[in-house]
Design an enzyme around this catalytic site. Structure first.
Site: not given
Ligand code: GDP
Ligand code: IMO
Ligand code: MG
Length: 435
Positions: A21, A49
Site C-alpha cells: 500500500d 491498487h
Molecule cells: P498500492 O497498493 O501500493 O497501489 O497503494 P494503495 O492504493 O493500497 O494505497 C495507497 C493510498 O494512498 C491510495 O489511497 C492512494 O490514492 C493514496 N496515495 C498515493 N500517493 C499519494 C500521495 O502522494 N499523497 C496522498 N495523500 N495519497 C496518496
Molecule cells: P498491495 O499490492 C498490504 C498482507 C495482508 C496480510 C499478509 C498476508 O495493495 O500493496 P495474504 O492475503 O497475502 O495471504 O495476506 O499480507 N498483504 C497486504 N498488505 N497491501 C497488499 O497489497 C497486501 N497483500 C497482502 O494484510 O498481513
Molecule cells: Mg494496496
C-alpha cells in the site's frame, strides 16, 4: 512523454518496499502513458491498487478506482495489460473489473491478456484461507482471506490448475472436482457450491479465450520489437515469502525475484527498478512493525492519510519511516530510484522521526533479523527532525517545498543511499514532484 520516463530504459518495474500500500497503483497510472505494455507479475486479489482520474463528465470531480488484478495502466488506452504467470487469478474478480471499466467507457477488448501459465484461484481457496486462519487462532497472519496462501500452496504442491486448462473444460472439471474432494477430506466437510462455481467458470472461459497468451513469448517478442514494458509489483518487500517478516508475509516473492519468475523476462533485461516508499510506514494485518506508533499521532496519520486497507477496509497500523527497512528492501531489489509517496500527509507534525537502525541486547544489528523473537525485542534508534506546517499538496517543483520537507527527503535519501526521483503530494495524477 514525461521527462522522467525519458530517463528510464526499456523494462521498468515498480515495487513496494515496505508492507504494501505504498502507492504503486498511482505511479503506474501516472507513467503508463509512456509504455506499450503493463504487466502484473505476482500476488493476486490481495492487492488493492488505487487510482484517481478526472471524471470525464465533471472534470472538477475525481473518480476513484481500486484494482485488485487489472494492471494499473488500464486507463492508458494505447497500452496492453498482461496478467503474468506468477499471479494467482480469481477470474470472477477480473471480470468484475473489466465490466466496471466497460461501464466507464474504457476499451478492454484486445487490450487485456492473461498468461496461459497463470494459476487459477477458486472460491474454495478463499474458504480454506479462512479455515486456516481460524485454526491458527492467536497466531493468525491476518490475511486478506482472498485465498492467496492456499492457491500458491496448490501451485507448489503441484496440483494447481492453470489458465490453459480451461480450454479443455471437461478435463478441467475433473481436476477441479478431484482437488475439491481432497480439500474436503483435509479440512473436514465445508459448504461450497461446486456446480455453481463451475457454471460461472464455464461462461468466463468462453469470454477469456481470446485473452489467453503465452506471456513469456509475448513479452520477449515485444522487447525484440523495441516496445517498452512496465511491470507492476504487488504487496511489498517486507511481505516477501523469503525475505519478509515470515510467517507474517504473503505467499509469493514480492521482491524483484517475483518479477522475473512471474513474467519470464530475464533479469538482465530489467533496466530500472523503482521502489515505492511511503514517507512513513503502514502495515495491515498481524506481525512485527518496530517503528509503529501507538499514540494519538499514529491515529492522526491514519486519519490524514486515509490509511484503511484498499482490499479489506481494515485500519492500517501507522508508524515512523523506517530507513533500516528501506535499506534492506533497497538492497534486496537493487532499486535504481525511489518514489517517495504521501509526503503531504506529514504536514503539520511539529517533529518527525526516522528509524535508522535496531539494537538487540545493546548491540547494533548489521542486518534485518530473521527471528521474530529478536525483532519483537529490538530497540529502535531514531533521528529526529523538524517538521513543516505548510500544505505542500500544490507544490510541483522540488525547490518550492519547505526547507524542513527537503531536509526530510534528503535525510532519507542519505540513509538509503538511493536517489528519490519523485515525490507524491496528493492522490491525483498531477500531485507529483519529479526531480
Ligand atoms: P498500492 O497498493 O501500493 O497501489 O497503494 P494503495 O492504493 O493500497 O494505497 C495507497 C493510498 O494512498 C491510495 O489511497 C492512494 O490514492 C493514496 N496515495 C498515493 N500517493 C499519494 C500521495 O502522494 N499523497 C496522498 N495523500 N495519497 C496518496
Ligand atoms: P498491495 O499490492 C498490504 C498482507 C495482508 C496480510 C499478509 C498476508 O495493495 O500493496 P495474504 O492475503 O497475502 O495471504 O495476506 O499480507 N498483504 C497486504 N498488505 N497491501 C497488499 O497489497 C497486501 N497483500 C497482502 O494484510 O498481513
Ligand atoms: Mg494496496
Amino acid at each position: 512523454m514525461n521527462s522522467y520516463t525519458q530517463s528510464l530504459g526499456q523494462v521498468v518495474t515498480v515495487l513496494g518496499s515496505q508492507w504494501g500500500d505504498e502507492g504503486k497503483g498511482k505511479l503506474i497510472d501516472v507513467i503508463s502513458e509512456d509504455y506499450e505494455i503493463i504487466a502484473r507479475a505476482a500476488g493476486g486479489a490481495n492487492a488493492g491498487h488505487t487510482i484517481y482520474i478526472k471524471d470525464p463528465q465533471n472534470p472538477s470531480k475525481q473518480l476513484k478506482f481500486i484494482f485488485h488484478l487489472i494492471p494499473s495502466g488500464i486507463f492508458n488506452e494505447n497500452c496492453s495489460c498482461v496478467i503474468g504467470n506468477g499471479v494467482v487469478l480469481e477470474l470472477p474478480t477480473l471480470m468484475e473489473e473489466i465490466d466496471l471499466l466497460k461501464e466507464h467507457g474504457v476499451k478492454t477488448d484486445g487490450r487485456v491478456f492473461i498468461s496461459d501459465r497463470t494459476h487459477l484461484l477458486f472460491k474454495y481457496h478463499k474458504i480454506i484461507d479462512g479455515i486456516q486462519e481460524e485454526m491458527k487462532g492467536d497466531e493468525k497472519v491476518g490475511t486478506t482471506k482472498r485465498g492467496i496462501g492456499p492457491c500458491y500452496t496448490d501451485k507448489v504442491r503441484r496440483n494447481g490448475i492453470r489458465v490453459h486448462e480451461l480450454l479443455d473444460f471437461d478435463t478441467f472439471e475433473k481436476k477441479y472436482r478431484a482437488n475439491l474432494e481432497m480439500f474436503k477430506r483435509m479440512y473436514s466437510h465445508f459448504g461450497h457450491d461446486a456446480d455453481a462455481e463451475l457454471a460461472e467458470l464455464k461462461e468466463i472461459a468462453e469470454r477469456i479465450k481470446p485473452m489467453i497468451i503465452e506471456s513469456s513469448y509475448f513479452l520477449n517478442k515485444a522487447l525484440e520489437d523495441g516496445k517498452k514494458i512496465l511491470i507492476e509489483g504487488a504487496n511489498g518487500a517486507m511481505l516477501d515469502i523469503d525475505h519478509g517478516t515470515y510467517p507474517f508475509v504473503t505467499s509469493s516473492n514480492s521482491t524483484v525475484a517475483g518479477v522475473i519468475s512471474g513474467t519470464g523476462i530475464a533479469a538482465t533485461k530489467i533496466t530500472n527498478v523503482i521502489g515505492i516508499m511511503k514517507a512513513y510506514t503502514t502495515r495491515v494485518g498481524e506481525g512485527p512493525f518496530p517503528s509503529e506508533l501507538f499514540d494519538g499521532l499514529g491515529k492522526q496519520i491514519q486519519e490524514t492519510g486515509g490509511e484503511y486497507g484498499s482490499t479489506t477496509g481494515r485500519p492500517r497500523r501507522c508508524g515512523w519511516f523506517d530507513a533500516f527497512v528501506g535499506k534492506y528492501s533497497t538492497q534486496l531489489n537493487g532499486f535504481t530510484e525511489i518514489n517517495l509517496t504521501k509526503l503531504d500527509v506529514l504536514s503539520g507534525i511539529p517533529s518527525l522521526k526516522i528509524a535508522t537502525g535496531y539494537k538487540h541486547d545493546g548491540k547494533q544489528l548489521d542486518s534485518f533479523p530473521s527471528s521474530l523473537e529478536i525483532l519483537g525485542k529490538v530497540e529502535v534508534d531514531y533521528v529526529e527532525m523538524p517538521g513543516w506546517d505548510e500544505d505542500i499538496s500544490t507544490v510541483r517543483n522540488y525547490n518550492d517545498l519547505p526547507e524542513a520537507a527537503r531536509n526530510y527527503v534528503e535525510k532519507i535519501e542519505e540513509l538509503l543511499g538511493c536517489k528519490i526521483a519523485s515525490i507524491g503530494v496528493g492522490v491525483a495524477r498531477e500531485d507529483m514532484i519529479f526531480r
